[in-house]
Write a protein that holds these residues in place. Structure first.
Motif, mmCIF file in Angstrom:
data_model
loop_
_atom_site.group_PDB
_atom_site.id
_atom_site.type_symbol
_atom_site.label_atom_id
_atom_site.label_comp_id
_atom_site.label_asym_id
_atom_site.label_seq_id
_atom_site.Cartn_x
_atom_site.Cartn_y
_atom_site.Cartn_z
ATOM 1 N N ALA A 164 30.863 -47.308 -40.393
ATOM 2 C CA ALA A 164 30.379 -45.722 -41.658
ATOM 3 C C ALA A 164 29.078 -44.937 -40.937
ATOM 4 O O ALA A 164 29.219 -44.049 -41.483
ATOM 5 C CB ALA A 164 30.610 -46.657 -43.078
ATOM 6 N N VAL A 165 28.075 -45.736 -40.069
ATOM 7 C CA VAL A 165 26.753 -44.572 -39.644
ATOM 8 C C VAL A 165 26.642 -44.317 -38.687
ATOM 9 O O VAL A 165 27.180 -45.081 -37.878
ATOM 10 C CB VAL A 165 25.653 -46.141 -39.921
ATOM 11 C CG1 VAL A 165 24.550 -45.545 -39.694
ATOM 12 C CG2 VAL A 165 25.627 -46.164 -41.465
ATOM 13 N N GLU A 166 26.613 -43.173 -38.050
ATOM 14 C CA GLU A 166 26.650 -41.946 -37.248
ATOM 15 C C GLU A 166 25.842 -42.041 -36.006
ATOM 16 O O GLU A 166 24.410 -43.009 -37.057
ATOM 17 C CB GLU A 166 26.629 -40.785 -37.164
ATOM 18 C CG GLU A 166 27.939 -40.016 -38.100
ATOM 19 C CD GLU A 166 29.138 -39.711 -37.224
ATOM 20 O OE1 GLU A 166 29.414 -39.636 -35.909
ATOM 21 O OE2 GLU A 166 29.948 -40.158 -37.797
ATOM 22 N N PRO A 167 25.346 -42.146 -34.897
ATOM 23 C CA PRO A 167 24.499 -42.754 -33.715
ATOM 24 C C PRO A 167 23.423 -41.667 -34.331
ATOM 25 O O PRO A 167 24.071 -40.167 -34.883
ATOM 26 C CB PRO A 167 24.749 -42.943 -33.081
ATOM 27 C CG PRO A 167 25.913 -43.120 -32.681
ATOM 28 C CD PRO A 167 27.013 -42.780 -34.324
ATOM 29 N N SER A 168 22.245 -41.507 -34.397
ATOM 30 C CA SER A 168 21.052 -40.769 -34.488
ATOM 31 C C SER A 168 21.823 -39.798 -33.276
ATOM 32 O O SER A 168 22.160 -39.900 -32.288
ATOM 33 C CB SER A 168 19.734 -41.301 -33.975
ATOM 34 O OG SER A 168 19.434 -41.649 -32.543
ATOM 35 N N GLU A 169 20.786 -38.437 -33.525
ATOM 36 C CA GLU A 169 21.329 -37.359 -32.785
ATOM 37 C C GLU A 169 21.161 -37.958 -31.186
ATOM 38 O O GLU A 169 21.911 -37.090 -30.170
ATOM 39 C CB GLU A 169 20.146 -36.249 -32.701
ATOM 40 C CG GLU A 169 20.317 -35.111 -33.046
ATOM 41 C CD GLU A 169 19.784 -33.655 -33.177
ATOM 42 O OE1 GLU A 169 19.031 -32.604 -32.193
ATOM 43 O OE2 GLU A 169 19.373 -33.436 -34.244
ATOM 44 N N LEU A 170 19.573 -37.664 -30.737
ATOM 45 C CA LEU A 170 19.442 -39.084 -29.506
ATOM 46 C C LEU A 170 20.483 -40.008 -28.226
ATOM 47 O O LEU A 170 21.095 -39.344 -27.891
ATOM 48 C CB LEU A 170 18.314 -39.499 -29.686
ATOM 49 C CG LEU A 170 17.923 -40.132 -27.886
ATOM 50 C CD1 LEU A 170 17.680 -38.957 -27.127
ATOM 51 C CD2 LEU A 170 16.409 -40.796 -27.865
ATOM 52 N N LEU A 171 21.236 -40.731 -29.757
ATOM 53 C CA LEU A 171 22.233 -41.665 -29.031
ATOM 54 C C LEU A 171 23.787 -40.806 -28.837
ATOM 55 O O LEU A 171 23.933 -41.095 -27.955
ATOM 56 C CB LEU A 171 22.189 -42.691 -30.086
ATOM 57 C CG LEU A 171 21.420 -43.415 -30.525
ATOM 58 C CD1 LEU A 171 21.890 -44.837 -31.389
ATOM 59 C CD2 LEU A 171 20.012 -43.896 -29.120
ATOM 60 N N ALA A 172 23.981 -39.816 -29.596
ATOM 61 C CA ALA A 172 24.772 -39.178 -29.818
ATOM 62 C C ALA A 172 24.747 -37.814 -28.939
ATOM 63 O O ALA A 172 25.914 -38.091 -27.938
ATOM 64 C CB ALA A 172 24.695 -38.081 -30.744
ATOM 65 N N SER A 173 23.655 -37.897 -28.676
ATOM 66 C CA SER A 173 23.606 -36.846 -27.379
ATOM 67 C C SER A 173 23.809 -37.229 -25.645
ATOM 68 O O SER A 173 23.859 -36.307 -25.250
ATOM 69 C CB SER A 173 22.168 -36.294 -26.951
ATOM 70 O OG SER A 173 21.522 -37.354 -26.451
ATOM 71 N N TRP A 174 23.935 -38.602 -25.892
ATOM 72 C CA TRP A 174 24.287 -39.305 -24.476
ATOM 73 C C TRP A 174 26.054 -39.598 -24.326
ATOM 74 O O TRP A 174 26.923 -40.163 -23.552
ATOM 75 C CB TRP A 174 23.684 -40.963 -24.482
ATOM 76 C CG TRP A 174 22.755 -40.989 -23.860
ATOM 77 C CD1 TRP A 174 21.565 -39.907 -23.698
ATOM 78 C CD2 TRP A 174 21.627 -41.979 -24.394
ATOM 79 N NE1 TRP A 174 20.511 -40.211 -24.063
ATOM 80 C CE2 TRP A 174 19.916 -41.568 -24.737
ATOM 81 C CE3 TRP A 174 22.214 -42.431 -25.393
ATOM 82 C CZ2 TRP A 174 18.844 -42.443 -24.592
ATOM 83 C CZ3 TRP A 174 20.862 -44.013 -25.388
ATOM 84 C CH2 TRP A 174 19.212 -43.499 -25.501
ATOM 85 N N GLY A 175 26.465 -39.284 -25.455
ATOM 86 C CA GLY A 175 27.966 -38.735 -25.693
ATOM 87 C C GLY A 175 28.317 -40.533 -26.168
ATOM 88 O O GLY A 175 28.249 -41.461 -25.819
ATOM 89 N N GLU A 176 29.777 -40.223 -26.476
ATOM 90 C CA GLU A 176 30.723 -42.160 -26.657
ATOM 91 C C GLU A 176 30.951 -42.759 -25.427
ATOM 92 O O GLU A 176 31.291 -42.175 -24.353
ATOM 93 C CB GLU A 176 31.822 -41.177 -27.606
ATOM 94 C CG GLU A 176 31.978 -40.399 -28.037
ATOM 95 C CD GLU A 176 33.039 -41.055 -29.310
ATOM 96 O OE1 GLU A 176 33.760 -41.562 -29.035
ATOM 97 O OE2 GLU A 176 32.597 -40.564 -30.479
#
Ligand SMILES: [Fe+2]
Length: 361
Positions: free
Chosen positions: A321-333
């Motif tokens: 239910a928790v989205e990864p932070s912006e930095l982690l999300a910036s690496w893509g799935e």
């Protein structure tokens, strides 16, 4: 002097008891009384005693938040994972530890095998933590995920040059690969995952190939490998994602510069996925504060705590239910290895033996 002090403390204890008794019938009408009530509540809420090998500031902040929300005090003993497991074994029934918290699924599996943990029933934990990130008997629960990725010198390596962990053993990377020593649990678990996925022969060939291509004898932690790439000692390093986050957000401008010169690559996306490990926690077999220990794990799996791990310690949340932070999300799935975390513990001894055989220092 001594006896005066003890008379004084007896007197103070009596005064406190008197105040508490008054407070019971006359709720919080003055500041002093309400403070006494709060202290009473804390006493009722009790404590939870934690053995942890994690060494991150975010943890301390979260423990304080847990105390604030529940009144339960958290007593922390920090140490190396093996040392803490030995201590738990030695202390047996007498242990004060209610929880064992560590940064590797392999070690959690060992703790279970050594019968240091106990099974826990909690709907909250079953809901917050996906099955492949917790023990089949619920003796331990993954709290955060970390991916072991390849970082590369952006000025010398193109992401197209990279593909898999296996490809790092090819002649192209001779003397270019930086990776820490075999006594490090993250590398042991990486190799254990290959034994689980591909069998012993292939895993051993990989370990041999990595040793052949090492830029230097292993030294230092994950961040030191990244720094060595930037210093030109090699072109690629194997490291955990959160260490990259720590470098990028470091107070030391030199470390920020290191991170800025590196790219992050998730290997094995076309094959069996990037190696992922968890930090996790279990209730000890002889926990005296089991209820509080369960509440503590539930708190760590909550959206609030999971968000903190991701924002402040650059770890991937296990709670979907928790989205990864912006930095982690910036690496893509990315695709992660599809293996049960217990496999890392199951093959740990084999991995270590193999590393010794191929001369991985
Ligand atoms: Fe670490």
């Amino acid at each position: 002097m001594h006896s005066k002090k003890s008379i004084l403390s007896i007197f103070m204890a009596m005064a406190l008891m008197f105040l508490a008794a008054c407070g019971g019938g006359n709720n919080a009408s003055t500041g002093t009384e309400s403070k006494t009530n709060t202290e009473e509540e804390t006493k009722e809420a009790g404590v939870v005693n934690l053995y942890t090998s994690r060494h991150y500031e975010t943890d301390d902040a979260l423990f304080a938040k847990f105390t604030e929300e529940t009144g339960i005090e958290v007593n922390v003993v920090k140490g190396e994972e093996d040392e803490l497991m030995e201590r738990l074994t030695r202390e047996g029934e007498a242990t004060e530890a209610d929880l064992f918290y560590t940064a590797d699924a392999g070690r959690l599996h060992w703790a279970k095998e050594k019968q240091l943990l106990q099974s826990v029933e909690s709907e909250t934990l079953s809901k917050n933590i996906p099955e492949n990130y917790r023990d089949v008997d619920n003796e331990w629960f993954g709290i955060t995920k970390r991916a072991r990725v390849i970082v590369y010198a952006k000025d010398r390596v193109k992401p197209e040059d990279l593909s898999t962990y296996e490809a790092l053993t090819e002649p192209q990377w001779k003397d270019k690969v930086l990776i820490r020593s075999s006594d490090n649990i993250y590398n042991q678990s990486l190799l254990a995952s290959f034994i689980s996925l591909h069998g012993e022969d292939e895993a051993k060939n990989w370990a041999q190939g990595i040793v052949n291509n090492m830029a230097r004898d292993p030294e230092g932690g994950d961040r030191d490998q990244a720094k060595a790439v930037v210093a030109g000692e090699g072109d690629v390093a194997v490291m955990n994602t959160y260490y990259y986050g720590q470098l990028l957000n470091s107070e030391d401008p030199e470390e920020v510069k290191v991170a800025e010169q590196l790219g992050v690559f998730f290997p094995n996306q076309e094959t069996d996925g990037t190696h992922v490990n968890v930090s996790g926690v279990g209730v000890t077999k002889h926990a005296k504060n089991k209820e509080n220990a369960i509440k503590f794990i539930e708190f760590l799996s909550s959206e609030e705590a999971q968000g903190e791990f991701s924002e402040a310690n650059y770890e991937f949340p296990v709670n979907p239910a928790v989205e990864p932070s912006e930095l982690l999300a910036s690496w893509g799935e990315f695709k992660a290895q599809d293996i049960n975390m217990s496999e890392l513990g199951k093959y740990n001894a084999d991995a270590l033996k193999m590393m010794n055989e191929v001369g991985w220092k």
